[in-house]
Design a protein around this motif. Structure first.
Motif, PDB file in Angstrom:
ATOM      1  N   SER A 172       0.856  -1.181   0.000  1.00 60.24           N
ATOM      2  CA  SER A 172       0.000   0.000   0.000  1.00 60.24           C
ATOM      3  C   SER A 172       0.895   1.237   0.000  1.00 60.24           C
ATOM      4  O   SER A 172       2.086   1.161   0.317  1.00 60.24           O
ATOM      5  N   ASP A 173       0.318   2.373  -0.345  1.00 59.60           N
ATOM      6  CA  ASP A 173       1.116   3.591  -0.509  1.00 59.60           C
ATOM      7  C   ASP A 173       1.861   3.981   0.764  1.00 59.60           C
ATOM      8  O   ASP A 173       3.000   4.455   0.709  1.00 59.60           O
ATOM      9  N   ASP A 174       1.243   3.774   1.927  1.00 57.23           N
ATOM     10  CA  ASP A 174       1.893   4.192   3.171  1.00 57.23           C
ATOM     11  C   ASP A 174       2.848   3.146   3.731  1.00 57.23           C
ATOM     12  O   ASP A 174       3.483   3.368   4.765  1.00 57.23           O
ATOM     13  N   GLU A 175       2.968   2.007   3.057  1.00 55.48           N
ATOM     14  CA  GLU A 175       3.912   0.972   3.501  1.00 55.48           C
ATOM     15  C   GLU A 175       5.270   1.098   2.822  1.00 55.48           C
ATOM     16  O   GLU A 175       6.245   0.491   3.277  1.00 55.48           O
ATOM     17  N   VAL A 176       5.340   1.841   1.742  1.00 58.61           N
ATOM     18  CA  VAL A 176       6.589   1.932   0.982  1.00 58.61           C
ATOM     19  C   VAL A 176       7.671   2.580   1.838  1.00 58.61           C
ATOM     20  O   VAL A 176       7.478   3.662   2.402  1.00 58.61           O
ATOM     21  N   ALA A 177       8.810   1.909   1.936  1.00 64.61           N
ATOM     22  CA  ALA A 177       9.929   2.414   2.737  1.00 64.61           C
ATOM     23  C   ALA A 177      10.859   3.236   1.853  1.00 64.61           C
ATOM     24  O   ALA A 177      11.156   2.852   0.719  1.00 64.61           O
ATOM     25  N   ALA A 181      18.860   8.184  -0.479  1.00 61.98           N
ATOM     26  CA  ALA A 181      18.336   8.596  -1.783  1.00 61.98           C
ATOM     27  C   ALA A 181      17.320   9.719  -1.623  1.00 61.98           C
ATOM     28  O   ALA A 181      17.282  10.658  -2.429  1.00 61.98           O
ATOM     29  N   PHE A 182      16.496   9.636  -0.578  1.00 61.35           N
ATOM     30  CA  PHE A 182      15.485  10.669  -0.345  1.00 61.35           C
ATOM     31  C   PHE A 182      16.152  12.020  -0.090  1.00 61.35           C
ATOM     32  O   PHE A 182      15.756  13.041  -0.662  1.00 61.35           O
ATOM     33  N   ASP A 183      17.154  12.020   0.758  1.00 68.72           N
ATOM     34  CA  ASP A 183      17.832  13.278   1.076  1.00 68.72           C
ATOM     35  C   ASP A 183      18.539  13.854  -0.146  1.00 68.72           C
ATOM     36  O   ASP A 183      18.556  15.071  -0.352  1.00 68.72           O
ATOM     37  N   LYS A 184      19.100  12.973  -0.961  1.00 68.10           N
ATOM     38  CA  LYS A 184      19.856  13.430  -2.129  1.00 68.10           C
ATOM     39  C   LYS A 184      18.949  13.902  -3.255  1.00 68.10           C
ATOM     40  O   LYS A 184      19.243  14.911  -3.918  1.00 68.10           O
ATOM     41  N   ARG A 214      11.197   9.144  -9.063  1.00 68.28           N
ATOM     42  CA  ARG A 214      11.418   7.723  -8.787  1.00 68.28           C
ATOM     43  C   ARG A 214      11.481   7.462  -7.281  1.00 68.28           C
ATOM     44  O   ARG A 214      10.841   6.533  -6.773  1.00 68.28           O
ATOM     45  N   VAL A 215      12.251   8.274  -6.568  1.00 68.98           N
ATOM     46  CA  VAL A 215      12.381   8.058  -5.124  1.00 68.98           C
ATOM     47  C   VAL A 215      11.051   8.308  -4.421  1.00 68.98           C
ATOM     48  O   VAL A 215      10.653   7.556  -3.526  1.00 68.98           O
ATOM     49  N   ALA A 216      10.344   9.352  -4.827  1.00 67.53           N
ATOM     50  CA  ALA A 216       9.067   9.672  -4.187  1.00 67.53           C
ATOM     51  C   ALA A 216       8.048   8.556  -4.368  1.00 67.53           C
ATOM     52  O   ALA A 216       7.266   8.256  -3.460  1.00 67.53           O
ATOM     53  N   VAL A 217       8.055   7.924  -5.533  1.00 60.32           N
ATOM     54  CA  VAL A 217       7.030   6.929  -5.847  1.00 60.32           C
ATOM     55  C   VAL A 217       7.425   5.515  -5.432  1.00 60.32           C
ATOM     56  O   VAL A 217       6.589   4.743  -4.959  1.00 60.32           O
ATOM     57  N   THR A 218       8.703   5.161  -5.597  1.00 64.88           N
ATOM     58  CA  THR A 218       9.124   3.787  -5.293  1.00 64.88           C
ATOM     59  C   THR A 218       9.929   3.674  -4.008  1.00 64.88           C
ATOM     60  O   THR A 218      10.124   2.568  -3.503  1.00 64.88           O
ATOM     61  N   GLY A 219      10.439   4.805  -3.507  1.00 64.61           N
ATOM     62  CA  GLY A 219      11.260   4.772  -2.307  1.00 64.61           C
ATOM     63  C   GLY A 219      12.718   4.477  -2.587  1.00 64.61           C
ATOM     64  O   GLY A 219      13.546   4.498  -1.675  1.00 64.61           O
ATOM     65  N   LYS A 220      13.054   4.210  -3.862  1.00 68.00           N
ATOM     66  CA  LYS A 220      14.407   3.783  -4.214  1.00 68.00           C
ATOM     67  C   LYS A 220      14.984   4.659  -5.320  1.00 68.00           C
ATOM     68  O   LYS A 220      14.254   5.297  -6.073  1.00 68.00           O
TER      69      LYS A 220
END
Length: 211
Positions: A109-114, A119-122, A174-180
């Motif tokens: 689910s959308d709120d489970e994605v880690a 990568a998020f900070d960068k 990519r990071v926002a949607v997949t977390g990676k």
């Protein structure tokens, strides 16, 4: 196992069972100790996996998803259809059936994605990215049909309108949607997730910027 200490010639590495039986002989067994090459084993596995039909690959990866709790056991028709799309998009990235577990974001689910915090900070916390991400979120909301080709066109139209280079936004999306930070084709991934999930995940990422 056949090739541990035995060979037919200096180029043949792939055999059917019948060919193994036909060609094997003790005379060609090397007297030296055999060495086990894990990379060669993985190369054999990759060739074998890619030779399978999509249906066969899906059948092999589903038990891993079921045991991980990423799909129901037994999986539903919708879950099987999504798995097929992920397998097709991932292509030769799935070398062994368990590699499907490297793509949990397509089954969560959308709120489970880690998020990969580094990568998020960068990519997302980077100066100037937040307003671009907000505007691209709005562009996604208006993109139709929501398929890979249309999303590709939407991205190129967006960067042209903004007067920026694609790397200034595509990595953040990519990071926002997949977390990676890495994965298979972004537009294929967005299409698999669907409009609502993509917008919700970008909103979630933007919300984290205030933390």
């Amino acid at each position: 196992l056949l090739l541990l200490g035995w060979s037919l010639d200096d180029r043949t590495e792939t055999f059917t069972r019948e060919e193994m039986i036909e060609h094997f002989s003790l005379e060609r067994v090397n007297r030296s100790a055999a060495s086990f090459d894990l990379q060669k084993l993985l190369a054999f596995q990759e060739r074998r996996m890619q030779a399978l039909s999509v249906e066969a690959r899906v059948a092999r990866v589903l038990p891993f998803l079921e045991r991980a709790g990423l799909v129901d056991a037994p999986s539903t028709g919708d879950q099987q259809a999504r798995t097929r799309r992920v397998v097709e998009a991932a292509g030769d990235r799935i070398k062994v059936a368990g590699d499907i577990l490297g793509y949990p974001e397509f089954f969560q689910s959308d709120d489970e994605v880690a998020y990969d915090q580094k990568a998020f900070d960068k990519r997302v916390r980077k100066a100037g990215v937040e307003p671009l991400l907000r505007r691209f979120r709005d562009r996604l909301g208006a993109t139709a049909p929501f398929d890979a080709d249309a999303l590709d066109r939407a991205m190129h139209a967006f960067v042209e309108t903004e007067g920026i280079a694609i790397p200034q936004i595509i990595h953040a999306v990519r990071v926002a949607v997949t977390g990676k930070a890495v994965g298979f084709g972004l537009f294929e991934g967005l299409a698999i997730l669907g409009r609502d999930a993509c917008v919700a995940r970008i909103d979630r990422a933007l919300g984290r910027l205030a933390d």
